[in-house]
Design an enzyme around this catalytic site. Structure first.
Site, PDB file in Angstrom:
ATOM      1  N   GLY A 135       3.234   4.158   1.095  1.00 47.32           N
ATOM      2  CA  GLY A 135       4.268   4.327   2.114  1.00 47.32           C
ATOM      3  C   GLY A 135       4.877   3.023   2.577  1.00 47.32           C
ATOM      4  O   GLY A 135       4.840   2.019   1.879  1.00 47.32           O
ATOM      5  N   ASP A 193       7.354  -5.046 -11.347  1.00 44.95           N
ATOM      6  CA  ASP A 193       5.987  -5.522 -11.140  1.00 44.95           C
ATOM      7  C   ASP A 193       5.890  -7.036 -11.298  1.00 44.95           C
ATOM      8  O   ASP A 193       5.208  -7.707 -10.523  1.00 44.95           O
ATOM      9  CB  ASP A 193       5.033  -4.826 -12.106  1.00 44.95           C
ATOM     10  N   GLY A 201       0.848  -1.185   0.000  1.00 45.93           N
ATOM     11  CA  GLY A 201       0.000   0.000   0.000  1.00 45.93           C
ATOM     12  C   GLY A 201       0.885   1.236   0.000  1.00 45.93           C
ATOM     13  O   GLY A 201       2.079   1.155  -0.258  1.00 45.93           O
ATOM     14  N   HIS A 235       9.468  -4.378  -3.807  1.00 46.25           N
ATOM     15  CA  HIS A 235       8.832  -3.608  -4.880  1.00 46.25           C
ATOM     16  C   HIS A 235       9.039  -2.110  -4.663  1.00 46.25           C
ATOM     17  O   HIS A 235       9.383  -1.387  -5.607  1.00 46.25           O
ATOM     18  CB  HIS A 235       7.339  -3.944  -4.941  1.00 46.25           C
TER      19      HIS A 235
END
Length: 137
Positions: free
Chosen positions: A49, A111, A47, A65
């Site tokens: 931060g 990704d 999500g 990621h």
């Protein structure tokens, strides 16, 4: 079990195409009973931060990621959140296209690696919507 997803391109806002592509990769790799949105507020890093230490293997996928996107921005001057790319979902894997070192390929590889990591990591219900102020310091 096989999940079939009927995805239409008509409602994709161009400025967020990469996020749509990443979402499609996630849908391809996660268990059928899960939705991609269940991964959007998970652990300390899945999500917006992120802080502290990842709380499990799935959260570590998001940590990696975040760092991959950070490297794409700093080292290669890419904008990962808006960068579109070419890829193919096939035979239980994801193939990224494009020349090595280009922003599209760099972001696609970030990704791809994360989506495959999601597919290989246990989803622990108790790690969804955790108190990040308490557990992620």
């Amino acid at each position: 079990a096989v999940c079939v997803s009927l995805l239409g391109a008509a409602n994709i806002p161009p400025q967020h195409l990469n996020l749509y592509q990443f979402k499609e990769m996630i849908r391809y790799t996660i268990p059928c009973e899960k939705t991609w949105g269940e991964y959007a507020d998970y652990g300390c890093y899945c999500g917006a931060g992120g802080s502290g230490r990842p709380i499990d293997a799935l959260d570590r996928c998001c940590y990696v990621h975040d760092n991959c996107y950070g490297d794409a921005e700093k080292k290669h001057k890419c904008n990962p959140k808006t960068q579109s790319y070419s890829y193919k979902l096939t035979k239980r894997t994801i193939i990224c296209y494009g020349a090595a070192g280009t922003c599209g390929r760099i972001v696609c590889d970030c990704d791809r690696t994360t989506a495959l990591c999601f597919g290989n990591s246990e989803y622990i219900e108790g790690h969804k919507n955790i108190d990040t102020a308490r557990f992620c310091q």
